[in-house]
Design a protein around this motif. Structure first.
Motif, PDB file in Angstrom:
ATOM      1  N   UNK A  40       0.835  -1.204   0.000  1.00 30.54           N
ATOM      2  CA  UNK A  40       0.000   0.000   0.000  1.00 30.54           C
ATOM      3  C   UNK A  40       0.870   1.255   0.000  1.00 30.54           C
ATOM      4  N   UNK A  41       1.852   1.295   0.878  1.00 31.48           N
ATOM      5  CA  UNK A  41       2.716   2.468   0.994  1.00 31.48           C
ATOM      6  C   UNK A  41       3.489   2.698  -0.302  1.00 31.48           C
ATOM      7  N   UNK A  74      -0.419  19.422  10.387  1.00 32.43           N
ATOM      8  CA  UNK A  74       0.947  19.087   9.974  1.00 32.43           C
ATOM      9  C   UNK A  74       0.948  17.823   9.124  1.00 32.43           C
ATOM     10  N   UNK A  75       0.209  16.813   9.554  1.00 27.63           N
ATOM     11  CA  UNK A  75       0.129  15.570   8.792  1.00 27.63           C
ATOM     12  C   UNK A  75      -0.603  15.773   7.477  1.00 27.63           C
ATOM     13  N   UNK A  76      -1.656  16.601   7.489  1.00 33.58           N
ATOM     14  CA  UNK A  76      -2.403  16.847   6.260  1.00 33.58           C
ATOM     15  C   UNK A  76      -1.489  17.382   5.164  1.00 33.58           C
ATOM     16  N   UNK A  77      -0.652  18.346   5.510  1.00 31.37           N
ATOM     17  CA  UNK A  77       0.264  18.928   4.526  1.00 31.37           C
ATOM     18  C   UNK A  77       1.272  17.890   4.041  1.00 31.37           C
ATOM     19  N   UNK A  78       1.802  17.093   4.953  1.00 28.59           N
ATOM     20  CA  UNK A  78       2.772  16.056   4.591  1.00 28.59           C
ATOM     21  C   UNK A  78       2.129  15.010   3.680  1.00 28.59           C
ATOM     22  N   UNK A  79       0.937  14.559   4.042  1.00 34.49           N
ATOM     23  CA  UNK A  79       0.224  13.547   3.252  1.00 34.49           C
ATOM     24  C   UNK A  79      -0.094  14.093   1.869  1.00 34.49           C
ATOM     25  N   UNK A  80      -0.562  15.324   1.791  1.00 37.58           N
ATOM     26  CA  UNK A  80      -0.893  15.921   0.494  1.00 37.58           C
ATOM     27  C   UNK A  80       0.333  16.007  -0.409  1.00 37.58           C
ATOM     28  N   UNK A  83       1.820  11.730  -0.795  1.00 40.11           N
ATOM     29  CA  UNK A  83       0.968  10.568  -1.073  1.00 40.11           C
ATOM     30  C   UNK A  83      -0.030  10.911  -2.180  1.00 40.11           C
ATOM     31  N   UNK A  84      -0.833   9.935  -2.550  1.00 42.02           N
ATOM     32  CA  UNK A  84      -1.885  10.131  -3.546  1.00 42.02           C
ATOM     33  C   UNK A  84      -3.150  10.740  -2.938  1.00 42.02           C
ATOM     34  N   UNK A  91      -6.101   9.328   3.483  1.00 41.58           N
ATOM     35  CA  UNK A  91      -5.017   8.344   3.520  1.00 41.58           C
ATOM     36  C   UNK A  91      -5.368   7.181   4.446  1.00 41.58           C
ATOM     37  N   UNK A  92      -5.829   7.510   5.643  1.00 46.38           N
ATOM     38  CA  UNK A  92      -6.182   6.484   6.628  1.00 46.38           C
ATOM     39  C   UNK A  92      -7.382   5.656   6.145  1.00 46.38           C
ATOM     40  N   UNK A  93      -8.385   6.305   5.590  1.00 49.37           N
ATOM     41  CA  UNK A  93      -9.578   5.584   5.122  1.00 49.37           C
ATOM     42  C   UNK A  93      -9.236   4.658   3.955  1.00 49.37           C
ATOM     43  N   UNK A  94      -8.355   5.085   3.071  1.00 50.30           N
ATOM     44  CA  UNK A  94      -7.930   4.221   1.969  1.00 50.30           C
ATOM     45  C   UNK A  94      -7.148   3.019   2.490  1.00 50.30           C
TER      46      UNK A  94
END
Length: 107
Positions: A40-41, A74-80, A83-84, A91-94
């Motif tokens: 997944x990652x 902070x995580x939202x910006x990093x994930x955006x 990640x996809x 991200x967590x829901x996927x």
């Protein structure tokens, strides 16, 4: 990867799905390493493992096992950025949908 509505459609098309209690013990927590497995990652982030993602993240943790709470923004910006997904929740829901699909053999 099966997610969201696709997960529901895949499940609806099957008549042989096990009961939830057969695949998951509600008293047990799901390890982050199971939700964010390497496949997944690798497919959905700039990293090969969850530990690599965590080590590069804005958290103080160096591995998934050390991960504590990180402020959501902070995580939202990093994930955006890495990640996809648009934010941490997506991200967590996927990852959750992917885990469920694997447990139910819907992939």
């Amino acid at each position: 990867m099966v997610t969201g509505a696709n997960l529901e459609n895949a499940a609806e098309s099957r008549t042989d799905l096990p009961d939830a209690d057969e695949v998951y013990d509600r008293e047990e927590s799901i390890p982050l390493s199971a939700l964010f497995d390497d496949a997944f990652v690798t497919e959905h982030t700039d990293f090969e493992t969850f530990d690599d993602l965590v080590a590069a993240s804005p958290s103080e943790a160096t591995s998934g096992a050390d991960l504590g709470e990180v402020s959501s923004g902070t995580w939202d910006a990093f994930v955006a950025e890495h990640t996809d997904f648009a934010d941490e929740e997506a991200f967590v829901m996927a990852a959750r949908d992917n885990w469920v699909a694997k447990k139910l053999d819907l992939e």
